[in-house]
Structures are given as C-alpha cells and as structure tokens.
Write a protein that holds these residues in place. Structure first.
Motif, PDB file in Angstrom:
ATOM      1  N   ASP A   1       5.424  -4.461   0.623  1.00 49.14           N
ATOM      2  CA  ASP A   1       5.155  -5.889   0.098  1.00 49.14           C
ATOM      3  C   ASP A   1       6.151  -6.373  -1.034  1.00 49.14           C
ATOM      4  O   ASP A   1       5.707  -6.035  -2.104  1.00 49.14           O
ATOM      5  CB  ASP A   1       3.910  -6.455  -0.082  1.00 49.14           C
TER       6      ASP A   1
ATOM      7  N   ALA B   1       7.541  -9.088  -2.194  1.00 52.65           N
ATOM      8  CA  ALA B   1       7.110 -10.085  -3.005  1.00 52.65           C
ATOM      9  C   ALA B   1       6.177  -9.955  -3.866  1.00 52.65           C
ATOM     10  O   ALA B   1       6.200 -10.198  -5.052  1.00 52.65           O
ATOM     11  CB  ALA B   1       6.682 -11.498  -2.088  1.00 52.65           C
ATOM     12  N   ALA B   2       5.274  -9.081  -3.549  1.00 47.74           N
ATOM     13  CA  ALA B   2       3.837  -8.503  -4.300  1.00 47.74           C
ATOM     14  C   ALA B   2       4.600  -7.668  -5.437  1.00 47.74           C
ATOM     15  O   ALA B   2       4.304  -7.963  -6.875  1.00 47.74           O
ATOM     16  CB  ALA B   2       2.997  -7.983  -3.588  1.00 47.74           C
TER      17      ALA B   2
ATOM     18  N   ASP C   1      14.689  -4.640  -3.022  1.00 47.36           N
ATOM     19  CA  ASP C   1      14.960  -4.888  -1.679  1.00 47.36           C
ATOM     20  C   ASP C   1      15.571  -3.488  -1.112  1.00 47.36           C
ATOM     21  O   ASP C   1      16.593  -2.761  -1.503  1.00 47.36           O
ATOM     22  CB  ASP C   1      16.124  -6.004  -1.695  1.00 47.36           C
TER      23      ASP C   1
ATOM     24  N   HIS D   1       6.757   1.240  -0.621  1.00 46.81           N
ATOM     25  CA  HIS D   1       5.775   1.238   0.689  1.00 46.81           C
ATOM     26  C   HIS D   1       4.550   2.016   0.449  1.00 46.81           C
ATOM     27  O   HIS D   1       3.557   1.709   1.112  1.00 46.81           O
ATOM     28  CB  HIS D   1       6.968   2.067   1.657  1.00 46.81           C
TER      29      HIS D   1
ATOM     30  N   HIS E   1       2.724  -0.323  -2.612  1.00 51.37           N
ATOM     31  CA  HIS E   1       2.673  -1.862  -2.303  1.00 51.37           C
ATOM     32  C   HIS E   1       2.783  -2.280  -0.799  1.00 51.37           C
ATOM     33  O   HIS E   1       2.868  -3.323  -0.525  1.00 51.37           O
ATOM     34  CB  HIS E   1       3.786  -2.514  -3.384  1.00 51.37           C
ATOM     35  N   GLY E   2       2.466  -1.218  -0.178  1.00 50.16           N
ATOM     36  CA  GLY E   2       2.546  -1.604   1.385  1.00 50.16           C
ATOM     37  C   GLY E   2       3.743  -2.223   1.953  1.00 50.16           C
ATOM     38  O   GLY E   2       3.801  -3.008   2.894  1.00 50.16           O
TER      39      GLY E   2
END
Length: 285
Positions: free
Chosen positions: A130, A132-133, A106, A124, A127-128
């Motif tokens: 994301d 959760a992913a 986080d 970033h 995983h863009g």
C-alpha cells in the motif's frame, strides 16, 4: 571453505594444527619416557602420519568461522552480531531501512524503486504494497523537518519532489517495533541513487541518535546500508560492514543505543564474507 585459503584462515589453521601436533607428540613422548617403549613400535610411520593428519583436521575444525560474527561489548553492555537471514523475519527488533533523500516509494516497473531492494520489500512485507499508506506515514514523520526543499518537475521527471537533508530519519511504527527510515543517498534526475562515505557516516550517526531516542534500548536489526543499488562503489560489502561496526561502536562509547545490534545479511552474500577477518576487526574495536 573459501575462508581456509585466506591469509587469516591459513594462519588460524596452522596455529591450531601445530598446537594439536605438539600436544599429541608430547603425549607420545611422555608414554615412551615413562614406559621405556614406543606405543606402537612397529608402526612408527603410520603413527606419525595419523598424528599429522589428525592435527590438520583438528586445526581445520578449530579455525572454521562460526555461523555468526559476534562480540559482547563490556562498556556499555551490548551484543554486536553479523548474522545470515532475512531482515524482515527479525520480529523482535526495530528495523533500519535505507531511503533516498526524496523518500520515493513507487516500485512500478522498478523505474524509481526496485521492488527487490530492502525499501521495496519494506513496502510489500510491512505495508502490504500500500504505497498511499506508507506515503502518509512518511509525510507525517517528515513534517517540519528543517532544510527540506522542493525540486522542479523538470529536474526530476518521476517520483516525489520534496528533497530532505542526507541523514534525515523518519521514525515509523510504534515503541514496540519502530522503523528507522534513513535518507542516506541522493536520488539524481536520472533516478539513480548515489551516496558517499561521508554521507553514509552521517546517516549512520543519525540512525544511532534516533534509535537512542525512540528505541528504548531494544534490539536493532539492519541490512548492510550502502550495498546493492545505492551506487556506492568506494567500499565492498565487507568494507561497508566494517564502517557500520566502527560507527556503532564509536557512538556506543558515548551512550547506550541498544543492547543488541544485528547486521542481517542474506545467506548467499553472508557465505561470501571473510568472517574471520570481520571477527578480528570487531574484536579490535
């Protein structure tokens, strides 16, 4: 030009400069001996000054460190290099990414993980953003890791509660591009990452083992593990790089891990490194 005033830089500059001066002086004396006259008989002081200046300039150019610090190991055959750049621009390599022992992800308000850290950039840029992913992939990779314990919420107010042994490596990605996520520091209840020399050495050893198993001897790129926000103050960036080099070369003597290891350093930090000293250290291993 800071390298020019270091002890090794001055020694290299003097060595090359004196060699050039000696060669030029020999040529001038040889001409005089053969032709029985000076090359510039009425400008001897100017010739001496030009010879000295040219020698100093030649020595400076020859002593200047290369843009990268490299060495080709002969056994096993492998290239080791320290290069300036952006770790996530290394598209043809498997990447090493440092985590804490709870694998927090986080980056909200930079309270748990700093978004500017390598781990934050991993979230970033790979995983863009994301979370959760990324958490799903980490959970799958860490499933069944022995020694994992669950800490109480009152002992860690924010973030994840599953704590894994230092040196745990979660392998994400695929065989063509793997990400070796290594827990090399401990996340304290105050959300401060801390590590030690022993923990770094253990973590590096586990990374080399994971790369040997999953990397198919492909190129491996990594940041300076332990620098930045890891709260490891026993060694500076230069010392950390030397620790990584020593660990890798020692492990490579036992088995081929990768045909090319790249330690990628941000350009501004790379310019602050004593590259002549690092080259000499790498050559000595």
């Amino acid at each position: 030009m800071r390298w020019a005033v270091t002890r090794r830089g001055l020694r290299a500059w003097a060595t090359h400069g004196f060699a050039a001066f000696g060669a030029l002086a020999l040529l001038l004396q040889s001409y005089q001996a053969i032709w029985n006259r000076s090359l510039f008989p009425s400008h001897s002081l100017a010739v001496a000054a030009a010879t000295a200046a040219g020698s100093l300039l030649y020595g400076l150019v020859r002593a200047r460190p290369g843009r990268a610090v490299t060495r080709d190991l002969r056994y096993p055959r492998c290239r080791v290099e320290i290069v300036p750049g952006d770790l996530f621009d290394e598209q043809d390599a498997h990447l090493v990414v440092g985590f804490t022992d709870v694998f927090d992800t986080d980056v909200t308000d930079d309270r748990i993980i700093n978004a500017r850290s390598v781990q934050g950039q991993f979230l970033h840029r790979v995983h863009g953003g994301d979370v959760a992913a990324l958490d799903t992939q980490l959970s799958a990779a860490l499933d069944g890791v022995p020694g994992a314990v669950t800490v109480r919420r009152e002992d860690k107010p924010l973030g994840k509660l599953s704590r894994y042994p230092i040196g745990t490596v979660a392998v994400l990605g695929n065989p063509r591009r793997s990400y070796f996520c290594v827990a090399y520091s401990t996340m304290t209840p105050a959300l401060v990452a801390q590590s030690s020399g022993d923990e770094l050495w253990l973590s590096l050893s586990r990374v080399w083992a994971a790369a040997h198993r999953h990397g198919q001897q492909g190129r491996l790129a990594m940041p300076v593990i332990g620098a930045g926000l890891a709260r490891f103050d026993a060694l500076d960036r230069q010392g950390l790089i030397q620790l990584i080099l020593l660990s890798f070369v020692a492990a490579s003597r036992q088995r081929l891990i990768t045909t090319r290891l790249s330690i990628v350093v941000p350009p501004q930090e790379f310019d602050d490194l004593d590259r002549l000293e690092l080259q000499a250290y790498l050559d000595s291993l």
